[in-house]
Design a protein around this motif. Structure first.
Motif: not given
Length: 180
Positions: A144-148, A153-163, A52-54
């Motif tokens: 999803h906020q972990n890499p931010v 990254v600035e936005e969660p969707e910028q992290w390639y290895y994430s849903s 569902y998410a990763w």
């Protein structure tokens, strides 16, 4: 391991964290992330794992997932990826930390009777059943906020290895079932 960290409901959706021994930053190399993604994809296709998410961070992985035999799937995933990630580190000519990482994994294995020559993942795993909508939304946001929050990254969707990409309407690296 206490019962609160085990997957006891076969129909449940769980938030799981898998951590590299000693929090070693292994997933800084794309090759290793890809190996883990390929393994997760295999579990989706052959072991009925529903993601569902990763999110793959440098030294741990967060999953929101379910499977009829989730503890068995996670055991197999950890066993397989441990063996192949250690081999990838051994054979990677660009791996400047090779000796240190192999020493770390060997030292961890020596402390455990259940491991062979190397131990890649910490024992067990942190399983939290997401049986309330508020808890599900909180863990999804956290994942999803972990890499931010780490400043990658600035936005969660910028992290390639994430849903996070999937939740932003883009195509992500792995197939996910979106939670509403």
């Amino acid at each position: 391991m206490s019962l609160k960290y085990k997957a006891s409901n076969p129909d449940g959706i769980y938030f799981i964290t898998l951590t590299v021994v000693e929090w070693a930053d292994v997933f800084t190399r794309r090759d290793y992330c890809e190996l883990l993604c390929d393994s997760l994809g295999y579990c989706q296709q052959k072991k009925d794992l529903t993601l569902y998410a990763w999110c793959i961070m440098t030294n741990h992985v967060h999953l929101i997932c379910s499977a009829p035999k989730l503890p068995d799937v996670m055991r197999d995933l950890k066993k397989y990826t441990s063996r192949f990630l250690v081999e990838a580190i051994k054979t990677n000519p660009k791996e400047s930390r090779k000796n240190w990482l192999l020493w770390l994994f060997k030292s961890a294995a020596e402390k455990s009777s259940s491991h062979g020559e190397h131990q890649f993942w910490q024992l067990g795993g942190h399983y939290v059943e997401l049986n309330m909508n508020g808890l599900l939304a909180q863990r999804l946001e956290y994942l999803h906020q972990n890499p931010v929050k780490a400043g990658f990254v600035e936005e969660p969707e910028q992290w390639y290895y994430s849903s996070a990409r999937d939740y932003a309407g883009e195509k992500g690296r792995l197939e996910v079932v979106l939670l509403e």
